[in-house]
Design an enzyme around this catalytic site. Structure first.
Site, PDB file in Angstrom:
ATOM      1  N   THR A   1       0.920  -1.264  -0.027  1.00  0.00           N
ATOM      2  CA  THR A   1      -0.038  -0.094   0.068  1.00  0.00           C
ATOM      3  C   THR A   1       0.968   1.248  -0.019  1.00  0.00           C
ATOM      4  OG1 THR A   1      -1.562  -1.308   1.322  1.00  0.00           O
ATOM      5  CG2 THR A   1      -1.910   1.213   1.323  1.00  0.00           C
TER       6      THR A   1
ATOM      7  N   ASP B   1       2.137  -6.866  -4.145  1.00  0.00           N
ATOM      8  CA  ASP B   1       1.452  -7.094  -2.957  1.00  0.00           C
ATOM      9  C   ASP B   1       2.150  -8.117  -2.059  1.00  0.00           C
ATOM     10  OD1 ASP B   1      -1.822  -6.793  -2.317  1.00  0.00           O
ATOM     11  OD2 ASP B   1      -0.690  -8.375  -1.283  1.00  0.00           O
ATOM     12  N   SER B   2       2.258  -7.953  -0.743  1.00  0.00           N
ATOM     13  CA  SER B   2       2.984  -8.583   0.088  1.00  0.00           C
ATOM     14  C   SER B   2       2.501 -10.136   0.028  1.00  0.00           C
ATOM     15  CB  SER B   2       3.182  -8.071   1.456  1.00  0.00           C
ATOM     16  OG  SER B   2       2.026  -8.236   2.296  1.00  0.00           O
ATOM     17  N   SER B   3       1.225 -10.349  -0.423  1.00  0.00           N
ATOM     18  CA  SER B   3       0.785 -11.691  -0.335  1.00  0.00           C
ATOM     19  C   SER B   3       1.662 -12.685  -1.433  1.00  0.00           C
ATOM     20  CB  SER B   3      -0.809 -11.859  -0.593  1.00  0.00           C
ATOM     21  OG  SER B   3      -1.156 -11.025  -1.482  1.00  0.00           O
TER      22      SER B   3
ATOM     23  N   ASP C   1       0.691  -7.046   4.932  1.00  0.00           N
ATOM     24  CA  ASP C   1       0.380  -8.409   5.197  1.00  0.00           C
ATOM     25  C   ASP C   1       1.446  -9.304   5.746  1.00  0.00           C
ATOM     26  OD1 ASP C   1      -2.066  -7.158   4.766  1.00  0.00           O
ATOM     27  OD2 ASP C   1      -2.441  -7.902   2.691  1.00  0.00           O
TER      28      ASP C   1
ATOM     29  N   GLN D   1      -1.240 -21.043  20.228  1.00  0.00           N
ATOM     30  CA  GLN D   1      -2.529 -20.176  19.559  1.00  0.00           C
ATOM     31  C   GLN D   1      -2.496 -18.804  20.538  1.00  0.00           C
ATOM     32  OE1 GLN D   1      -6.043 -22.696  19.225  1.00  0.00           O
ATOM     33  NE2 GLN D   1      -4.956 -24.290  18.062  1.00  0.00           N
ATOM     34  N   CYS D   2      -1.971 -18.925  21.711  1.00  0.00           N
ATOM     35  CA  CYS D   2      -2.071 -17.480  22.299  1.00  0.00           C
ATOM     36  C   CYS D   2      -0.872 -16.776  21.792  1.00  0.00           C
ATOM     37  CB  CYS D   2      -1.707 -17.620  23.816  1.00  0.00           C
ATOM     38  SG  CYS D   2      -2.819 -18.706  24.525  1.00  0.00           S
TER      39      CYS D   2
HETATM   40  N1  ASP Z   1      -2.188  -6.057   0.697  1.00  0.00           N
HETATM   41  C1  ASP Z   1      -1.340  -4.798   0.963  1.00  0.00           C
HETATM   42  C2  ASP Z   1       0.078  -5.827   1.151  1.00  0.00           C
HETATM   43  O1  ASP Z   1       0.502  -6.345   2.087  1.00  0.00           O
HETATM   44  C3  ASP Z   1      -1.676  -4.244   2.393  1.00  0.00           C
HETATM   45  C4  ASP Z   1      -0.672  -3.287   2.770  1.00  0.00           C
HETATM   46  O2  ASP Z   1       0.412  -3.078   2.208  1.00  0.00           O
HETATM   47  O3  ASP Z   1      -0.933  -2.669   3.768  1.00  0.00           O
HETATM   48  O4  ASP Z   1       0.922  -5.603   0.378  1.00  0.00           O
END
Ligand code: ASP
Length: 338
Positions: free
Chosen positions: A13, A57-59, A90, A274-275
């Site tokens: 972003t 996008d970081s995904s 992300d 999970q905590c």
């Molecule tokens: N989807 C975006 C990413 O991780 C979200 C961000 O940058 O805040 O690339």
């Protein structure tokens, strides 16, 4: 003397703006960053910008990109005093953790930041995150870098990278470091908690070890879950099991049988909680005893992001002496409380 910072822009972003025709966020030409944030020129450091050809996008960031970044830092290590990586929020904690394991004996700052709102947005958090990160990336005292580790800077806080997790998709204050205190804070003054900072354990030279294996699986257990699936998954050399509370799992015959089967098959089992705060303590409840019996590895208070990237880095890595279990149980660069 002006410190030199290499800014690597990977995407996210922070480098996007609204396309007013389509209404969607699209990456802008990052070589124009000095026009977008003219204040960057006022900071007492020299910034060189290296944008990814195709911002991601970081995904879409993963082992290949971690290696590219680590090796790019390696190649430019002597030329720069600090490194700043602009990254989508992300998966920033995964990249920060992976880099912390790949960049050995780091003596210079590697800071990651991003933003929740794009740089062009009136209410953006990008400017502050970027400008203060530049300060941290160029902070030296007596010719020595103050930060000598991989850190995440976000919303006024500097955190150890491999202790972070993305906590909020909504608030500017998006990251937490639940099991390690804040390393620095930006208020009227730029503060650093010197006693909490990492220093290399030896005099050894800085190197890049970009080894990463992908035969690692992460699984969160839940009440009523079928364990049988595990026996069907091929190439699962490490299973990171995210269990309840301080290390408990449903105490059934099936649990014993499947986990023993996996261990006999040679699968390493790492147990994390999970905590998000606190950690694993084998033996505290009888429902954790199975893990001692089968020789599972306790992840103590490590984050899921850090456990995954640490396992990927250590698995079949020829640069480490000793077993996977011995190496995983140690703190390599401050990712777990010893
Ligand atoms: N989807 C975006 C990413 O991780 C979200 C961000 O940058 O805040 O690339």
């Amino acid at each position: 003397m002006k410190r030199k910072v290499l800014l690597i822009y990977t995407g996210g972003t922070i480098g996007m703006e609204k396309d007013y025709e389509s209404g969607s966020l699209v990456p802008f030409d990052f070589s124009n960053i000095f026009k977008k944030i003219p204040e960057m020129k006022l900071i007492e450091c020299e910034v060189s910008v290296h944008p990814f050809k195709k911002p991601l996008d970081s995904s879409d960031m993963g082992p290949n990109e971690w290696k590219i970044i680590a090796n790019y830092i390696g190649k430019n290590y002597e030329k720069y005093d600090g490194f700043l990586i602009l990254h989508g929020t992300d998966t920033m904690s995964y990249t920060a953790s992976a880099l912390s394991f790949m960049l050995k004996n780091l003596r210079k700052p590697v800071i990651l930041t991003g933003s929740q709102l794009p740089i062009g947005d009136l209410r953006t958090d990008a400017k502050e995150n970027l400008l203060t990160s530049l300060y941290y990336a160029s902070l030296y005292e007596n010719d020595e870098a103050v930060i000598q580790e991989v850190a995440v800077y976000f919303e006024y806080k500097l955190l150890r990278g491999n202790r972070t997790l993305k906590y909020s998709a909504e608030y500017f204050d998006a990251y937490r470091s639940p099991n390690y205190p804040v390393l620095g804070q930006s208020g009227v003054h730029l503060k650093v908690e010197k006693d909490l900072l990492l220093r290399p354990k030896t005099d050894a030279e800085f190197t890049v070890d970009d080894h990463i294996s992908r035969d690692v699986l992460f699984w969160r257990i839940f009440p009523g879950m079928h364990l049988d699936h595990f026996s069907e998954i091929p190439n699962m050399k490490v299973l990171i099991l995210q269990v309840f509370g301080s290390g408990t799992i449903f105490n059934t015959e099936k649990t014993q049988q499947i986990l023993k089967f996996l261990r006999e098959r040679g699968t390493e089992i790492v147990v994390v909680s999970q905590c998000v705060s606190g950690g694993i303590s084998f033996g505290k409840y009888s429902n954790s005893n199975i893990f001692n019996t089968i020789g599972a590895i306790s992840g103590h208070d490590i984050t899921a992001e850090s456990a995954i990237t640490k396992a990927m880095h250590l698995l079949e890595n020829p640069n480490y002496e000793g077993s996977f279990s011995e190496n995983f149980s140690k703190s390599l660069c401050g990712e777990v409380t010893e």
